[in-house]
Design a protein around this motif. Structure first.
Motif, PDB file in Angstrom:
ATOM      1  N   GLU A   1       0.828  -1.200   0.000  1.00  0.00           N
ATOM      2  CA  GLU A   1       0.000   0.000   0.000  1.00  0.00           C
ATOM      3  C   GLU A   1       0.866   1.255   0.000  1.00  0.00           C
ATOM      4  O   GLU A   1       0.583   2.227  -0.710  1.00  0.00           O
ATOM      5  N   LEU A   2       1.938   1.234   0.824  1.00  0.00           N
ATOM      6  CA  LEU A   2       2.826   2.387   0.894  1.00  0.00           C
ATOM      7  C   LEU A   2       3.515   2.618  -0.440  1.00  0.00           C
ATOM      8  O   LEU A   2       3.618   3.758  -0.922  1.00  0.00           O
ATOM      9  N   SER A   3       3.979   1.521  -1.054  1.00  0.00           N
ATOM     10  CA  SER A   3       4.623   1.643  -2.358  1.00  0.00           C
ATOM     11  C   SER A   3       3.642   2.178  -3.389  1.00  0.00           C
ATOM     12  O   SER A   3       3.977   3.063  -4.191  1.00  0.00           O
ATOM     13  N   SER A   4       2.416   1.641  -3.343  1.00  0.00           N
ATOM     14  CA  SER A   4       1.393   2.102  -4.285  1.00  0.00           C
ATOM     15  C   SER A   4       1.073   3.572  -4.040  1.00  0.00           C
ATOM     16  O   SER A   4       0.865   4.346  -4.981  1.00  0.00           O
ATOM     17  N   TYR A   5       1.055   3.963  -2.751  1.00  0.00           N
ATOM     18  CA  TYR A   5       0.760   5.355  -2.397  1.00  0.00           C
ATOM     19  C   TYR A   5       1.795   6.296  -3.003  1.00  0.00           C
ATOM     20  O   TYR A   5       1.459   7.286  -3.666  1.00  0.00           O
ATOM     21  N   TYR A   6       3.070   5.974  -2.783  1.00  0.00           N
ATOM     22  CA  TYR A   6       4.123   6.857  -3.302  1.00  0.00           C
ATOM     23  C   TYR A   6       4.213   6.794  -4.819  1.00  0.00           C
ATOM     24  O   TYR A   6       4.506   7.794  -5.481  1.00  0.00           O
ATOM     25  N   THR A   7       3.956   5.621  -5.381  1.00  0.00           N
ATOM     26  CA  THR A   7       3.934   5.514  -6.839  1.00  0.00           C
ATOM     27  C   THR A   7       2.825   6.378  -7.421  1.00  0.00           C
ATOM     28  O   THR A   7       3.024   7.118  -8.397  1.00  0.00           O
ATOM     29  N   GLU A   8       1.652   6.288  -6.784  1.00  0.00           N
ATOM     30  CA  GLU A   8       0.515   7.068  -7.255  1.00  0.00           C
ATOM     31  C   GLU A   8       0.751   8.564  -7.040  1.00  0.00           C
ATOM     32  O   GLU A   8       0.390   9.394  -7.879  1.00  0.00           O
ATOM     33  N   ARG A   9       1.357   8.901  -5.915  1.00  0.00           N
ATOM     34  CA  ARG A   9       1.628  10.316  -5.639  1.00  0.00           C
ATOM     35  C   ARG A   9       2.623  10.876  -6.646  1.00  0.00           C
ATOM     36  O   ARG A   9       2.473  11.997  -7.134  1.00  0.00           O
ATOM     37  N   THR A  10       3.648  10.094  -6.961  1.00  0.00           N
ATOM     38  CA  THR A  10       4.630  10.525  -7.957  1.00  0.00           C
ATOM     39  C   THR A  10       3.969  10.708  -9.315  1.00  0.00           C
ATOM     40  O   THR A  10       4.232  11.686 -10.031  1.00  0.00           O
ATOM     41  N   ARG A  11       3.093   9.759  -9.662  1.00  0.00           N
ATOM     42  CA  ARG A  11       2.381   9.856 -10.935  1.00  0.00           C
ATOM     43  C   ARG A  11       1.524  11.120 -10.975  1.00  0.00           C
ATOM     44  O   ARG A  11       1.491  11.851 -11.984  1.00  0.00           O
ATOM     45  N   ALA A  12       0.823  11.389  -9.868  1.00  0.00           N
ATOM     46  CA  ALA A  12      -0.033  12.575  -9.821  1.00  0.00           C
ATOM     47  C   ALA A  12       0.788  13.856  -9.973  1.00  0.00           C
ATOM     48  O   ALA A  12       0.412  14.773 -10.718  1.00  0.00           O
ATOM     49  N   LEU A  13       1.924  13.931  -9.277  1.00  0.00           N
ATOM     50  CA  LEU A  13       2.773  15.121  -9.361  1.00  0.00           C
ATOM     51  C   LEU A  13       3.364  15.274 -10.753  1.00  0.00           C
ATOM     52  O   LEU A  13       3.506  16.399 -11.258  1.00  0.00           O
ATOM     53  N   ASN A  14       3.716  14.150 -11.389  1.00  0.00           N
ATOM     54  CA  ASN A  14       4.238  14.216 -12.761  1.00  0.00           C
ATOM     55  C   ASN A  14       3.176  14.748 -13.721  1.00  0.00           C
ATOM     56  O   ASN A  14       3.482  15.536 -14.627  1.00  0.00           O
TER      57      ASN A  14
ATOM     58  N   ALA B   1      -6.136  20.436 -19.492  1.00  0.00           N
ATOM     59  CA  ALA B   1      -5.845  19.896 -18.162  1.00  0.00           C
ATOM     60  C   ALA B   1      -7.034  19.105 -17.613  1.00  0.00           C
ATOM     61  O   ALA B   1      -6.850  18.055 -16.977  1.00  0.00           O
ATOM     62  N   LEU B   2      -8.238  19.578 -17.860  1.00  0.00           N
ATOM     63  CA  LEU B   2      -9.431  18.856 -17.394  1.00  0.00           C
ATOM     64  C   LEU B   2      -9.541  17.493 -18.059  1.00  0.00           C
ATOM     65  O   LEU B   2      -9.915  16.500 -17.418  1.00  0.00           O
ATOM     66  N   SER B   3      -9.195  17.425 -19.338  1.00  0.00           N
ATOM     67  CA  SER B   3      -9.229  16.144 -20.050  1.00  0.00           C
ATOM     68  C   SER B   3      -8.231  15.158 -19.452  1.00  0.00           C
ATOM     69  O   SER B   3      -8.551  13.985 -19.207  1.00  0.00           O
ATOM     70  N   ILE B   4      -7.015  15.644 -19.189  1.00  0.00           N
ATOM     71  CA  ILE B   4      -5.979  14.790 -18.600  1.00  0.00           C
ATOM     72  C   ILE B   4      -6.395  14.331 -17.205  1.00  0.00           C
ATOM     73  O   ILE B   4      -6.221  13.168 -16.822  1.00  0.00           O
ATOM     74  N   ALA B   5      -6.969  15.256 -16.419  1.00  0.00           N
ATOM     75  CA  ALA B   5      -7.375  14.928 -15.050  1.00  0.00           C
ATOM     76  C   ALA B   5      -8.498  13.895 -15.034  1.00  0.00           C
ATOM     77  O   ALA B   5      -8.525  13.007 -14.168  1.00  0.00           O
ATOM     78  N   CYS B   6      -9.426  13.964 -15.984  1.00  0.00           N
ATOM     79  CA  CYS B   6     -10.506  12.977 -16.048  1.00  0.00           C
ATOM     80  C   CYS B   6      -9.952  11.577 -16.298  1.00  0.00           C
ATOM     81  O   CYS B   6     -10.418  10.595 -15.702  1.00  0.00           O
ATOM     82  N   LEU B   7      -8.957  11.479 -17.167  1.00  0.00           N
ATOM     83  CA  LEU B   7      -8.341  10.179 -17.429  1.00  0.00           C
ATOM     84  C   LEU B   7      -7.645   9.654 -16.180  1.00  0.00           C
ATOM     85  O   LEU B   7      -7.751   8.472 -15.839  1.00  0.00           O
TER      86      LEU B   7
ATOM     87  N   PHE C   1      -4.297  15.951  -5.506  1.00  0.00           N
ATOM     88  CA  PHE C   1      -4.189  16.274  -6.933  1.00  0.00           C
ATOM     89  C   PHE C   1      -5.190  17.360  -7.318  1.00  0.00           C
ATOM     90  O   PHE C   1      -4.838  18.362  -7.969  1.00  0.00           O
ATOM     91  N   VAL C   2      -6.441  17.196  -6.908  1.00  0.00           N
ATOM     92  CA  VAL C   2      -7.478  18.161  -7.263  1.00  0.00           C
ATOM     93  C   VAL C   2      -7.216  19.511  -6.583  1.00  0.00           C
ATOM     94  O   VAL C   2      -7.406  20.576  -7.178  1.00  0.00           O
ATOM     95  N   SER C   3      -6.748  19.470  -5.342  1.00  0.00           N
ATOM     96  CA  SER C   3      -6.447  20.709  -4.627  1.00  0.00           C
ATOM     97  C   SER C   3      -5.339  21.494  -5.330  1.00  0.00           C
ATOM     98  O   SER C   3      -5.439  22.711  -5.529  1.00  0.00           O
ATOM     99  N   LEU C   4      -4.269  20.798  -5.734  1.00  0.00           N
ATOM    100  CA  LEU C   4      -3.157  21.471  -6.421  1.00  0.00           C
ATOM    101  C   LEU C   4      -3.573  21.946  -7.809  1.00  0.00           C
ATOM    102  O   LEU C   4      -3.161  23.029  -8.249  1.00  0.00           O
ATOM    103  N   LEU C   5      -4.375  21.145  -8.490  1.00  0.00           N
ATOM    104  CA  LEU C   5      -4.843  21.567  -9.813  1.00  0.00           C
ATOM    105  C   LEU C   5      -5.719  22.813  -9.692  1.00  0.00           C
ATOM    106  O   LEU C   5      -5.661  23.706 -10.554  1.00  0.00           O
TER     107      LEU C   5
ATOM    108  N   LEU D   1       0.659  16.732 -12.916  1.00  0.00           N
ATOM    109  CA  LEU D   1       0.525  18.167 -12.630  1.00  0.00           C
ATOM    110  C   LEU D   1       1.675  18.957 -13.234  1.00  0.00           C
ATOM    111  O   LEU D   1       1.480  20.064 -13.769  1.00  0.00           O
ATOM    112  N   ASN D   2       2.876  18.401 -13.146  1.00  0.00           N
ATOM    113  CA  ASN D   2       4.045  19.070 -13.712  1.00  0.00           C
ATOM    114  C   ASN D   2       3.912  19.209 -15.227  1.00  0.00           C
ATOM    115  O   ASN D   2       4.196  20.270 -15.802  1.00  0.00           O
ATOM    116  N   ASP D   3       3.455  18.136 -15.886  1.00  0.00           N
ATOM    117  CA  ASP D   3       3.263  18.187 -17.339  1.00  0.00           C
ATOM    118  C   ASP D   3       2.206  19.221 -17.714  1.00  0.00           C
ATOM    119  O   ASP D   3       2.358  19.949 -18.709  1.00  0.00           O
TER     120      ASP D   3
END
Length: 687
Positions: free
Chosen positions: A162-175, A195-201, A312-316, A177-179
């Motif tokens: 779960e922890l690995s998945s959490y950090y993997t998912e968090r990294t993916r979310a930040l990437n 951005a809305l299209s990417i966020a929906c996916l 993710f939604v808060s930062l977006l 947002l960065n893109d």
């Protein structure tokens, strides 16, 4: 045989199982190690880590069994996950639930089963650690505790997963947002909808909306839909009919996993739209919630929105807020700029010599008859409008400003769209960029009427001055002859009156000379007889000429030369005039019995002449215009001193014509030091 029932939380349990990303994954030693140890410890032929999926049980670790999965309806583990304690069947043939089970009557011929549930942090029982034997057996309490201890090890691995998945998912979310932030193509609206299209996916959700909230009105600014169009930008609804009415009552992210099971199920928005899942954050601009970023779907979100998704939604939402704020500021600036006279601009000179206008206001149409697009990549169209005679001067001034990084200021003529020549004036401050470009920030205004007015004024002053000089010279000459006795003896009273008249005539002639000088300097018609001369000789002559005036005012003049032998390429008459102007002012404003110091010194590659007095100093409100024509300090004390207000203006023009400069340092009430500087010619031995 009895098939296992389903847990009450089956939907969220399955979603949690999918979230572990363990199903159908390759074998892992961290799990196989435990099943090997358990089989040896309990002396059983089979030990499994089983995950109970929707219609099957799948074995993440399988010791002593070739199969990787079996149906859930015949599984023992399906029964085991219904409770928290160990599920124990010591003799399957004696248990009516399993006596005719295919796994009992056929391979692997289960006669004994002990399985303890494996749960995640939320308490979802995902599967079991189970022991299987082909013979019935008793399972004492100590064995149950040992099996539970081993199950805790497996659950710890689940936590790590779960922890690995959490950090993997968090990294993916930040990437992601960065893109989104780095993709700057298109307008702000296009960037937000992309951005809305990417966020929906990423969120696996149907609809995304950026709204504007004004009072009780909810307006869609931008949106994206994955399931076909049903909304449109600009649509306005009553806020109370939207899910955002719930969000606006709190300052943070709102996540509703299953609206039908939430406290909000009786609200009109749910009855109207029937959306089951909703994730949103307010959009804050300048401390005010101006709208929302919201995502929604018609299906529930199970096992629920994760903390990463909420972040993710808060930062977006913050990113969207920045774009909205930039857009609002740009709109405000455009409104202000559109009402500014002339044009505001940025001009960039590249190291390779080409230039462009990265920004110009709408005023470029009025000044040059061009658009911002015309000069965005190449400034040539603007330069083609400049008068041929003024072009060298304009280019030289730009190069000089680029070299020294001093402010640029130039007047020149341009061809208007109507085909007329008009005078304009440009001012800008340069900035050197890291790659070597120079970027100026400034403005250009039409000064044609002012220029013509100044030319008419200067012509008038010149004409009047010339017309006055001849009769005034005759008057002064006649007064001199009369006072010299050419017409006979004069009474003392008559002589006093004639002396006053001659002094006034001399002052008027000095004014006319100053007016003619300033007119010649401004028009560039004053001839400069430049030659290499010692500075001290010129300064000494100026001091001698002012000495009688200083004596009248009871002021002492003291000349110091701290650096001897300084020479410069100067016009001696004009430098003497400049020094005399400073000395005259110093004497005029010095108290009686005080001393004025004149010092010649070398500063770098310039000779500097300093004139220091102990007068009243330069008033603070006069400093900005001290070198302007006809400028005089306000106040009765200054007005009581005779003068035209042209001396310092002439001095500045003279020094600039000789390649030098003029300036001052002063503290009001504590005297002043005015200085002149000219480039020096070093002696051969110092070169």
């Amino acid at each position: 045989m009895k098939a296992p029932d389903y847990p009450a939380n089956e939907a969220s349990r399955l979603a949690a199982l999918q979230a572990t990303q363990l199903l159908d994954s390759p074998p892992e030693e961290r799990f196989d190690r435990v099943t090997r140890l358990a089989a040896r410890l309990f002396d059983v032929p089979i030990c499994l880590v089983s995950l109970v999926d929707k219609d099957r049980q799948w074995f993440k670790s399988c010791y002593g069994l070739d199969a990787t999965e079996t149906g859930r309806d015949i599984s023992f583990c399906g029964h085991a996950i219904l409770g928290n304690d160990i599920f124990l069947v010591e003799d399957t043939l004696a248990d009516e639930r399993f006596a005719d089970n295919p796994l009992v009557t056929g391979p692997p011929n289960i006669r004994f089963y002990a399985g303890t549930p494996l749960a995640d942090l939320e308490g979802n029982r995902l599967g079991t650690l189970c022991l299987i034997d082909t013979s019935p057996r008793h399972f004492p309490s100590d064995d149950k505790q040992a099996l539970r201890d081993l199950a805790d090890i497996i659950e710890r691995e689940f936590r790590y997963q779960e922890l690995s998945s959490y950090y993997t998912e968090r990294t993916r979310a930040l990437n992601i947002l960065n893109d989104i932030a780095l993709e700057t193509q298109g307008s702000n609206g296009e960037r937000i909808e992309r951005a809305l299209s990417i966020a929906c996916l990423y969120l696996k959700i149907d609809t995304a909306i950026v709204s504007k909230i004004t009072g009780d009105a909810y307006t869609i600014l931008w949106h994206h839909e994955r399931r076909g169009p049903s909304l449109q930008n600009g649509l306005t609804l009553p806020l109370a009919q939207t899910y955002c009415a719930i969000l606006m009552s709190q300052p943070d992210v709102l996540a509703i996993d299953h609206m039908a099971h939430s406290p909000y199920r009786d609200l009109p928005c749910y009855q109207l739209f029937g959306l089951e899942s909703y994730l949103a954050a307010p959009i804050w601009v300048n401390g005010e919630a101006v709208g929302t970023l919201n995502f929604s779907s018609a299906s529930p979100r199970l096992p629920g929105f994760t903390e990463t998704e909420k972040t993710f939604v808060s930062l977006l939402a913050r990113w969207v807020a920045d774009l909205i704020q930039q857009q609002d500021q740009a709109a405000t600036l455009d409104k202000l700029v559109s009402n500014a006279p002339g044009m505001l601009y940025q001009y960039r000179l590249w190291p390779d010599g080409h230039s462009s206008f990265p920004y110009t206001s709408e005023g470029i149409r009025r000044i040059f008859g061009l658009t911002a697009h015309d000069v965005f990549e190449d400034a040539t169209p603007a330069f083609k409008r400049i008068h041929r005679e003024d072009m060298p001067r304009v280019f030289e001034s730009i190069q000089q400003s680029a070299k020294t990084l001093e402010p640029w200021e130039t007047r020149y003529r341009i061809m208007t769209p109507e085909g007329h020549w008009r005078w304009i004036e440009g001012k800008a401050n340069p900035e050197k960029l890291p790659e070597g470009s120079i970027l100026w920030h400034g403005y250009i205004v039409d000064i044609d009427e002012r220029q013509k007015s100044e030319e008419m004024k200067n012509q008038f002053v010149s004409t009047v001055s010339h017309e006055l000089r001849t009769p005034l010279t005759s008057i002064a000459g006649s007064l001199g002859l009369i006072l010299g006795g050419a017409t006979g003896d004069l009474s003392e009273k008559t002589r006093q009156m004639l002396n006053i008249t001659r002094r006034n005539a001399d002052q008027l002639r000095a004014l006319i000379d100053d007016l003619l000088d300033i007119e010649k300097l401004i028009s560039g018609n004053m001839l400069m007889a430049m030659e290499q001369l010692p500075i001290a000789e010129v300064v000494t002559t100026a001091v001698e000429h002012i000495q009688s005036y200083a004596n009248q005012k009871q002021v002492q003049l003291c000349l110091k030369e701290t650096s001897s032998g300084l020479q410069a390429h100067i016009d001696p008459q004009r430098l003497q005039q400049a020094v005399a102007n400073l000395l005259s002012n110093a004497v005029k404003f010095s108290p009686a019995n005080e001393e004025i110091t004149v010092e010649i010194c070398k500063v770098g590659d310039h000779a500097v002449i300093e004139v220091s007095d102990k007068g009243s100093g330069v008033p603070d409100n006069f400093r900005d215009r001290i070198f302007e024509k006809f400028a005089q300090a306000d106040g009765s004390s200054a007005r009581a001193k005779e003068g035209t207000g042209l001396g310092l203006a002439i001095t500045k023009q003279l020094m600039q014509a000789m390649g030098g400069d003029v300036g001052y340092e002063s503290e009001e009430g504590a005297g002043a030091t005015f200085w002149l500087s000219v480039p020096i010619q070093l002696p051969a031995e110092e070169k």
